[in-house]
Design a protein around this motif. Structure first.
Motif, PDB file in Angstrom:
ATOM      1  N   PRO A  24       0.810  -1.228   0.000  1.00  0.00           N
ATOM      2  CA  PRO A  24       0.000   0.000   0.000  1.00  0.00           C
ATOM      3  C   PRO A  24       0.844   1.279   0.000  1.00  0.00           C
ATOM      4  CG  PRO A  24      -0.067  -1.041   2.148  1.00  0.00           C
ATOM      5  CD  PRO A  24       0.662  -1.986   1.223  1.00  0.00           C
ATOM      6  N   HIS A  25       2.115   1.169   0.354  1.00  0.00           N
ATOM      7  CA  HIS A  25       2.984   2.347   0.408  1.00  0.00           C
ATOM      8  C   HIS A  25       3.817   2.534  -0.850  1.00  0.00           C
ATOM      9  CE1 HIS A  25       1.777   2.600   4.546  1.00  0.00           C
ATOM     10  NE2 HIS A  25       2.139   1.352   4.716  1.00  0.00           N
ATOM     11  N   ALA A  26       3.902   1.491  -1.666  1.00  0.00           N
ATOM     12  CA  ALA A  26       4.668   1.553  -2.910  1.00  0.00           C
ATOM     13  C   ALA A  26       3.922   0.728  -3.950  1.00  0.00           C
ATOM     14  CB  ALA A  26       6.073   1.019  -2.690  1.00  0.00           C
ATOM     15  N   GLN A  27       3.070   1.356  -4.726  1.00  0.00           N
ATOM     16  CA  GLN A  27       2.183   0.648  -5.645  1.00  0.00           C
ATOM     17  C   GLN A  27       2.903  -0.147  -6.718  1.00  0.00           C
ATOM     18  OE1 GLN A  27      -1.325   0.211  -5.712  1.00  0.00           O
ATOM     19  NE2 GLN A  27      -0.887   0.701  -3.593  1.00  0.00           N
ATOM     20  N   ASP A  28       4.181   0.104  -6.934  1.00  0.00           N
ATOM     21  CA  ASP A  28       4.917  -0.669  -7.938  1.00  0.00           C
ATOM     22  C   ASP A  28       5.573  -1.903  -7.335  1.00  0.00           C
ATOM     23  OD1 ASP A  28       6.720   0.876  -6.489  1.00  0.00           O
ATOM     24  OD2 ASP A  28       8.072   1.141  -8.184  1.00  0.00           O
ATOM     25  N   VAL A  29       5.282  -2.192  -6.067  1.00  0.00           N
ATOM     26  CA  VAL A  29       5.831  -3.362  -5.388  1.00  0.00           C
ATOM     27  C   VAL A  29       4.686  -4.324  -5.075  1.00  0.00           C
ATOM     28  CG1 VAL A  29       7.034  -4.201  -3.341  1.00  0.00           C
ATOM     29  CG2 VAL A  29       7.692  -2.010  -4.365  1.00  0.00           C
ATOM     30  N   ALA A  30       4.837  -5.563  -5.520  1.00  0.00           N
ATOM     31  CA  ALA A  30       3.835  -6.597  -5.250  1.00  0.00           C
ATOM     32  C   ALA A  30       4.552  -7.921  -5.054  1.00  0.00           C
ATOM     33  CB  ALA A  30       2.855  -6.699  -6.411  1.00  0.00           C
ATOM     34  N   ASN A  31       3.891  -8.829  -4.354  1.00  0.00           N
ATOM     35  CA  ASN A  31       4.460 -10.157  -4.190  1.00  0.00           C
ATOM     36  C   ASN A  31       3.351 -11.185  -4.077  1.00  0.00           C
ATOM     37  OD1 ASN A  31       3.781 -10.024  -1.323  1.00  0.00           O
ATOM     38  ND2 ASN A  31       5.543  -8.691  -1.160  1.00  0.00           N
ATOM     39  N   ILE A  32       3.728 -12.424  -4.255  1.00  0.00           N
ATOM     40  CA  ILE A  32       2.791 -13.532  -4.155  1.00  0.00           C
ATOM     41  C   ILE A  32       2.775 -13.995  -2.709  1.00  0.00           C
ATOM     42  CG2 ILE A  32       2.331 -15.900  -4.892  1.00  0.00           C
ATOM     43  CD1 ILE A  32       3.852 -15.124  -7.505  1.00  0.00           C
ATOM     44  N   GLN A  33       1.573 -14.163  -2.182  1.00  0.00           N
ATOM     45  CA  GLN A  33       1.428 -14.541  -0.780  1.00  0.00           C
ATOM     46  C   GLN A  33       0.494 -15.738  -0.667  1.00  0.00           C
ATOM     47  OE1 GLN A  33       2.937 -13.090   2.012  1.00  0.00           O
ATOM     48  NE2 GLN A  33       2.064 -14.884   2.982  1.00  0.00           N
ATOM     49  N   GLU A  34       0.862 -16.690   0.160  1.00  0.00           N
ATOM     50  CA  GLU A  34      -0.003 -17.825   0.470  1.00  0.00           C
ATOM     51  C   GLU A  34      -1.043 -17.358   1.485  1.00  0.00           C
ATOM     52  OE1 GLU A  34       1.572 -22.045   1.116  1.00  0.00           O
ATOM     53  OE2 GLU A  34       1.218 -21.276   3.129  1.00  0.00           O
ATOM     54  N   ALA A  35      -2.279 -17.816   1.316  1.00  0.00           N
ATOM     55  CA  ALA A  35      -3.357 -17.456   2.238  1.00  0.00           C
ATOM     56  C   ALA A  35      -4.233 -18.681   2.477  1.00  0.00           C
ATOM     57  CB  ALA A  35      -4.196 -16.320   1.661  1.00  0.00           C
ATOM     58  N   LEU A  49     -10.288 -14.757   3.425  1.00  0.00           N
ATOM     59  CA  LEU A  49      -8.881 -15.102   3.274  1.00  0.00           C
ATOM     60  C   LEU A  49      -8.214 -14.732   4.581  1.00  0.00           C
ATOM     61  CD1 LEU A  49      -7.882 -13.751  -0.236  1.00  0.00           C
ATOM     62  CD2 LEU A  49      -8.101 -16.119   0.462  1.00  0.00           C
ATOM     63  N   PHE A  50      -7.429 -15.638   5.125  1.00  0.00           N
ATOM     64  CA  PHE A  50      -6.677 -15.341   6.340  1.00  0.00           C
ATOM     65  C   PHE A  50      -5.246 -15.087   5.902  1.00  0.00           C
ATOM     66  CE2 PHE A  50      -4.634 -16.451  10.442  1.00  0.00           C
ATOM     67  CZ  PHE A  50      -5.282 -15.493  11.211  1.00  0.00           C
ATOM     68  N   LEU A  51      -4.844 -13.822   5.993  1.00  0.00           N
ATOM     69  CA  LEU A  51      -3.578 -13.361   5.452  1.00  0.00           C
ATOM     70  C   LEU A  51      -3.011 -12.320   6.401  1.00  0.00           C
ATOM     71  CD1 LEU A  51      -1.756 -13.240   2.821  1.00  0.00           C
ATOM     72  CD2 LEU A  51      -3.315 -11.457   2.040  1.00  0.00           C
ATOM     73  N   TYR A  52      -1.754 -12.445   6.748  1.00  0.00           N
ATOM     74  CA  TYR A  52      -1.094 -11.513   7.681  1.00  0.00           C
ATOM     75  C   TYR A  52      -1.847 -11.430   9.014  1.00  0.00           C
ATOM     76  CZ  TYR A  52       1.294  -9.896   3.455  1.00  0.00           C
ATOM     77  OH  TYR A  52       2.011  -9.821   2.295  1.00  0.00           O
TER      78      TYR A  52
END
Length: 89
Positions: A24-35, A49-52
């Motif tokens: 949310p602080h750097a819109q050009d940064v994304a990653n794949i996350q398991e949920a 979805l249970f994430l973070y």
């Protein structure tokens, strides 16, 4: 509520799925996350979805992938480079 993944398979409580999460602080940064897909603790019959360590409503606005490979392909398509090395699952 019948939520389906990108291949139109029903998603059920107990499933492990993959999502692409943008910073949310750097819109050009994304990653794949398991949920994890879990039952909504507040609304019977709904899934989250249970994430973070947080519950997020699972709805048609969230792209959900069954495998890390499917998520990698989508990441490559949308962001132009591999999400490899950015998976924090």
């Amino acid at each position: 509520m019948d939520i389906r993944d990108q291949k139109n398979s029903p998603i059920q409580a107990g499933d492990i799925v993959y999502v692409i999460v943008r910073n949310p602080h750097a819109q050009d940064v994304a990653n794949i996350q398991e949920a994890a897909v879990v039952r909504d603790p507040e609304q019977s019959g709904h899934l989250n979805l249970f994430l973070y360590e947080t519950h997020y409503p699972l709805n048609d606005e969230i792209a959900v992938y069954r495998t890390e490979e499917e998520a990698e392909q989508a990441y490559q398509y949308y962001f132009g480079s591999s999400g490899e090395g950015e998976f924090y699952g």
